[in-house]
Write a protein that holds these residues in place. Structure first.
Motif, short mmCIF file in Angstrom:
data_model
loop_
_atom_site.label_atom_id
_atom_site.label_comp_id
_atom_site.label_asym_id
_atom_site.label_seq_id
_atom_site.Cartn_x
_atom_site.Cartn_y
_atom_site.Cartn_z
N ALA A 30 0.83 -1.21 0.00
CA ALA A 30 0.00 0.00 0.00
C ALA A 30 0.86 1.26 0.00
N GLN A 31 1.97 1.23 0.73
CA GLN A 31 2.75 2.45 0.88
C GLN A 31 3.84 2.61 -0.19
N LEU A 95 2.78 8.58 0.79
CA LEU A 95 3.08 7.48 -0.12
C LEU A 95 4.38 7.75 -0.84
N THR A 162 -1.00 -3.09 -2.89
CA THR A 162 -0.84 -2.20 -4.05
C THR A 162 -2.21 -1.80 -4.60
N ARG A 165 -3.62 0.86 -2.52
CA ARG A 165 -2.88 2.12 -2.70
C ARG A 165 -3.70 3.16 -3.44
#
Length: 200
Positions: A30-31, A95, A162, A165
Motif C-alpha cells: 500500500a505504501q 506514499l 498495491t 494504494r
C-alpha cells in the motif's frame, strides 16, 4: 491426493492466512508499491524456507534439548512485532512516489520469519506431518514446494496492498491504514504474550 499436493495444500494454508509477515507485506504494498515490496516477499520466503530446512535436518531436536531457546525466540518475536507496530503507527502516511522507497528489506523479511512464532509452528508441524523420519530427499522436496507457495502467498498480500494504494492516495487515509495495521501487529504480539504469562 499425492504427497506433493498434500505438501502444497499445507504450505498454502499456513502461508496465505493472516499473520505478521503478511500484514507487513500488505502495508508495504500500500505504501511503497508492489515492485519495492518484492524485497520483503523474497526475504520472508527465503527466511522461512531456510528455517524449514534446518528444522527438517534436526533443529527441532536442539529445541527439545534446550526448551529455553523456544521461549527466547517467542519473546524476541513479541518485541519485534511491537517494534514494527510502533514504526507503522509513527509513519506520516506519505506514499512513496516511486518503487524505490524505504520498503522493508530482504533481511527484514527473513528476520521476521525467524522471529515469527507462526513460522516456527508451521515448520515443526509440516516436518512432523511430511518428513517425520528426517529423510533428506523429502526435506528438500517439501522446501521446494514451500518456496513456490510461500512466495506466491506473501506476494498476494503485497499485491492486495498495491490495489489498496489507489484508495489511500492521501496521507490521512494512509495514516489510518498504517495505524490499523499497527494495531493488528500489536494484537498478534499480545496473543503471544498471554499464553506465556499463563504458563509461568
Amino acid at each position: 491426493m499425492s504427497l506433493i499436493h498434500s505438501m502444497a495444500a499445507f504450505a498454502l494454508a499456513s502461508s496465505i492466512t493472516p499473520g505478521p509477515v503478511n500484514i507487513v507485506a500488505l502495508s508495504s504494498g500500500a505504501q511503497y508499491g508492489f515492485r519495492a515490496s518484492q524485497r520483503h516477499v523474497a526475504g520472508a520466503t527465503l527466511g522461512f524456507v531456510l528455517l524449514l530446512v534446518l528444522m527438517g535436518l534436526g533443529l527441532h531436536e536442539l529445541l527439545t534439548l534446550w526448551p529455553v531457546l523456544t521461549r527466547v525466540v517467542q519473546w524476541a518475536g513479541v518485541a519485534f512485532l511491537l517494534f514494527m507496530a510502533w514504526k507503522l503507527a509513527a509513519d506520516d502516511g506519505r506514499l512513496s512516489t516511486d518503487d524505490d522507497g524505504q520498503a522493508p528489506t530482504m533481511f527484514y523479511g527473513a528476520l521476521m520469519q525467524w522471529l515469527n512464532p507462526k513460522a516456527w509452528l508451521a515448520c515443526v508441524a509440516g516436518m512432523g506431518a511430511f518428513v517425520a523420519d528426517g529423510e533428506a530427499q523429502l526435506v528438500w522436496q517439501f522446501a521446494a514446494v514451500y518456496l513456490v507457495v510461500c512466495y506466491l502467498s506473501v506476494g498476494c498480500w503485497a499485491y492486495a496492498g498495491t490495489f489498496l494504494r489507489g484508495y489511500l492516495g492521501n496521507p490521512r487515509g494512509m495514516r489510518v491504514f498504517n495505524r490499523v495495521m499497527a494495531l493488528l501487529l500489536a494484537v498478534s504480539a499480545g496473543y503471544l504474550v498471554v499464553p506465556q504469562t499463563l504458563n509461568v
